[in-house]
Design an enzyme around this catalytic site. Structure first.
Site, PDB file in Angstrom:
ATOM      1  N   SER A 142       0.854  -1.188   0.000  1.00  0.00           N
ATOM      2  CA  SER A 142       0.000   0.000   0.000  1.00  0.00           C
ATOM      3  C   SER A 142       0.884   1.230   0.000  1.00  0.00           C
ATOM      4  O   SER A 142       2.054   1.175   0.412  1.00  0.00           O
ATOM      5  CB  SER A 142      -0.898   0.006   1.241  1.00  0.00           C
ATOM      6  N   TYR A 155      -2.299  -1.373  10.383  1.00  0.00           N
ATOM      7  CA  TYR A 155      -2.357  -1.620   8.941  1.00  0.00           C
ATOM      8  C   TYR A 155      -1.132  -1.047   8.251  1.00  0.00           C
ATOM      9  O   TYR A 155      -0.490  -1.720   7.421  1.00  0.00           O
ATOM     10  CB  TYR A 155      -3.630  -1.006   8.367  1.00  0.00           C
TER      11      TYR A 155
END
Length: 250
Positions: A142, A155
């Site tokens: 990401s 995350y």
């Protein structure tokens, strides 16, 4: 002499996709199937109708149950007649909250799925790929592996771990003809971002950060994944490719 017609050929390639029942992973499954690949999906989702219509293998499983991953991998390999060309680690979860409020068991669950399952599946895949002297492992990281996240510290940390694992595994396995790479999606229209997308103010704030001035669609990630899965990327390994509308270039 290179046969350039074969550079992007995926016909007959045997592929495992985690998290392939929805979101970005499902777009991968549809595209790779259309390109002629044989696919097995590992996913906890009940959204099997979207997969059965594609005629792909499906193993319903919880990859957070790390002690069972070897079994799930073995089952997938059997469905692919004992050969694996491409592993796409797409399964992941996010739980948004301030860092001081994150329960440690939530941290552990995020890391079990986003990092530990990816590591274990990649190791199992590498053993099989080494037998044939070639293979592709594609990890979904990401942009928050680079810029950090807000109210999503577990995350963000997990995706940073995915990036470093990608580099480290590439260093070990490139000599065996196995390329390990990662894709960094930006702000994408998926269920994972539903809380932001339902808030018109926050959605606009995110859009303002994107030079392309729009959120990405899951289909926007497909071309990069197909490149990394084919011979076209045989000398590309250990890298992170952002697909983010320009966010990381700002």
């Amino acid at each position: 002499m290179t046969d350039f017609t074969e550079l992007f050929n995926l016909k007959g390639k045997k592929i495992i996709v985690t998290g392939g029942a929805q979101g970005i992973g499902h777009e991968f499954v549809k595209a790779f199937k259309q390109a002629g690949a044989e696919i097995v999906v590992l996913d906890i989702s009940d959204k099997v109708a979207s997969l059965s219509s594609l005629n792909v293998g499906y193993i319903k499983c919880d990859l957070m149950e790390v002690e069972k991953i070897k079994l799930y991998f073995k089952q997938a390999l059997e469905l692919l007649d004992g050969k694996l060309d491409v592993l796409i680690n797409c399964a992941g979860i996010i739980k948004r909250s301030p860092a001081v409020d994150v329960p440690l068991d939530t941290w552990q669950k995020i890391f079990n799925l986003n990092v530990l399952s990816l590591f274990e599946l990649s190791r199992l895949a590498a053993v099989e790929m080494k037998k044939f002297g070639q293979g592709k492992i594609i990890n979904l990281s990401s942009i928050v592996s680079i810029v950090g996240a807000y109210n999503s510290s577990p995350y963000s940390a997990s995706k940073g771990a995915v990036l470093q694992l990608t580099k480290s595994l590439s260093n070990e396995w490139a000599q065996y003809g196995i390329q390990v790479n990662a894709i960094a999606p930006g702000y994408i229209l998926t269920d994972m971002n539903s809380d932001i997308l339902q808030d018109s103010v926050r959605k606009k704030e995110f859009e303002d950060r994107i030079p392309s001035k729009k959120w990405g669609d899951p289909q926007d990630i497909v071309g990069t994944a197909m490149f990394l899965a084919t011979k076209a990327s045989d000398y590309v390994t250990g890298i992170l490719i952002p697909v983010d509308g320009g966010v990381l270039s700002r």
